[in-house]
Write an enzyme that holds these catalytic residues in place. Structure first.
Site, PDB file in Angstrom:
ATOM      1  N   CYS A  85       1.012  -1.303   0.212  1.00 30.88           N
ATOM      2  CA  CYS A  85       0.044  -0.106   0.017  1.00 30.88           C
ATOM      3  C   CYS A  85       1.116   1.201   0.185  1.00 30.88           C
ATOM      4  CB  CYS A  85      -1.067  -0.078   1.194  1.00 30.88           C
ATOM      5  SG  CYS A  85      -0.173  -0.141   2.717  1.00 30.88           S
TER       6      CYS A  85
ATOM      7  N   HIS B 225      -1.392   0.953   7.506  1.00 28.32           N
ATOM      8  CA  HIS B 225      -1.905   1.118   6.266  1.00 28.32           C
ATOM      9  C   HIS B 225      -1.908   2.598   5.342  1.00 28.32           C
ATOM     10  CE1 HIS B 225      -4.246  -0.294   2.745  1.00 28.32           C
ATOM     11  NE2 HIS B 225      -5.232   0.549   3.057  1.00 28.32           N
TER      12      HIS B 225
END
Length: 483
Positions: free
Chosen positions: A113, A431
């Site tokens: 990510c 994330h």
């Protein structure tokens, strides 16, 4: 299963099957398909009267081959349109992208990510995409190593895929070459690729592109990445103890927003970031001494990148810890007061024109300073094809009888176009997500392969203060005027 025939008007429908395990309404639906007469208009004559929708077939007493009589008028037949409806999925993918208003997402290949969010933010810079397309024609120059060339080509190809696809793209080739060029992004833990720092990925990728997209053979020695993202800093280095003073200039690709207890807003953090202490040898004292370094911006980019310094190395846990403090940032950023005196003088004229233009929109009178400028001589634009980092730009040579193209000048005012956020407590975990403003003005949250439409007012709420997504990198686009 019974087979009967049905007489309707002048037609005789032969061999119509009746499933007696289903109510008569299902039979009427079959007749609707055959005749166009809706079930509620059907009157079917059977023993004992009309056939009801919920009648019990065993009491109706039908026999195989029996002829039934039906009355009722069919619905009017609607003519098919000359040109049938075109569904989005039937359009070519390039047209689907235009209809959607945003490009595709990127599949997460295993803790990637950080890479996906970096790519989505940089992909939003049209001038960078144009330079990469040109690179395919010019090819690799001798100053660029093979892996840098391969990463540049992979970036170009991935940007192209994102522009042409509505379905999520798997960035396999790009990721493979990124790990080859920068092995730290290929670190494994228990056989799984580790999460990495998005800022490191951003910095390394821009550095590679700056090497590849440079044109050493050109007389102008064009440095595309520096023109787009380069910030010129002029610094004064002073030792209070010895009175020594020196100056230096440097080019960087981002400003740092330092976060402390006193910092509540981006502007305050940027001021802190332009001041630092360093220890070095003092010729006058013959030993090490503390020097204060104060910097000012002396050249502006078309795209201003700002990193929130949220991570620091924590010795106790042997990892990067995160500063969760809330730091607000604006949709419109003015950095005039962070500039050098020399650059401020260059910005004064364009800023006055910008104020006059905004005033005209509000029905105000232009200031005397620029009232002699004709209305059609000034036009506000964004940074598309704008000036280089120093605030200057080339002017198209005027042909006889043809007015020259106006210079596009920077104003020191920038508009937010992308935010890269991090959710979690450590740079090497959690994330990363990209929030990117589209050409239409809409904001899209690119959470790996899932693009989500967002409201602009919610973008500035990603300012921290908890465990939710918070801004780690902001990218602003220069607001310019034509003169």
């Amino acid at each position: 299963m019974l087979t009967v025939s049905v007489k309707w008007q002048k037609e005789l429908l032969k061999a119509v099957e009746i499933d007696t395990s289903q109510p008569p309404y299902v039979f009427k639906c079959q007749l609707y398909d055959l005749t166009g007469v809706p079930p509620e208009r059907q009157k079917i004559m059977v023993k004992g009267g009309l056939l009801k929708d919920d009648a019990d077939w065993s009491t109706v007493g039908l026999k195989p081959g029996q002829k039934l009589m039906m009355m009722g008028t069919a619905d009017e037949v609607v003519k098919a349109p000359e040109k049938g409806p075109v569904f989005m999925e039937d359009l070519p993918e390039e047209e689907q992208v235009v209809s959607l208003g945003h490009s595709a997402g990127l599949f997460n290949l295993g803790n990637t990510c950080y890479m996906n969010s970096t790519v989505q933010c940089l992909h939003s810079v049209p001038e960078l995409k144009s330079a990469l397309v040109e690179y395919s024609h010019s090819g690799r120059n001798n100053d660029v190593d093979q892996t840098s060339h391969m990463l540049t080509v992979a970036t170009r190809d991935l940007f192209g895929e994102l522009d042409k696809s509505v379905k999520p793209v798997a960035p396999m080739q790009f990721w493979m070459v990124l790990r080859k060029k920068y092995p730290q992004f290929g670190q494994l833990h228990n056989g799984v690729f580790m999460q990495q720092d998005a800022e490191e990925c951003w910095t390394q990728l821009l550095y590679t592109l700056s090497q590849s997209l440079r044109s050493p053979g050109s007389s102008e020695n064009i440095d595309t990445v520096k023109d787009l993202f380069g910030i010129e800093l002029a610094s004064r280095i002073h030792c209070q103890e010895s009175g020594e003073e020196s100056s230096e200039t440097e080019s960087v690709y981002s400003l740092k927003c330092h976060i402390s207890q006193e910092v509540n807003h981006l502007h305050e953090g940027l001021k802190h970031g332009l001041k630092s202490e360093l220890e070095k040898a003092s010729p006058a004292l013959g030993r090490s001494a503390i020097y204060l370094k104060e910097s000012r911006i002396n050249g502006l980019p078309r795209y201003l990148t700002i990193q929130f310094v949220r991570f620091f190395w924590k010795r106790e846990s042997n990892q990067k810890a995160k500063i969760l403090r809330k730091v607000d940032y604006p949709l419109e950023l003015d950095i005039y007061d962070l500039c050098s005196e020399e650059l401020r003088k260059q910005l004064e004229g364009p800023r006055q024109i910008l104020r006059d233009e905004e005033g005209k929109k509000l029905g105000l009178k232009a200031s005397e300073k620029s009232s002699n400028t004709k209305d059609d001589d000034v036009k506000m634009t964004d940074a598309e094809g704008s000036s280089i980092a120093s605030g200057e730009s080339s002017v198209t040579t005027a042909q006889e009888g043809v007015p020259s193209e106006k210079e596009k000048r920077l104003t020191g005012i920038y508009d937010l176009v992308a935010v890269l956020t991090h959710k979690g407590r450590s740079a090497d975990s959690g994330h990363y997500v990209a929030w990117v403003k589209q050409e239409s003005g809409k904001w899209i949250e690119f959470d790996d392969d899932n693009p989500i439409l967002q409201r602009e007012e919610d973008i500035v709420k990603l300012s921290g203060g908890g465990d939710w997504h918070m801004a780690y990198i902001c990218m602003y686009k220069a607001r310019t005027v034509s003169m």
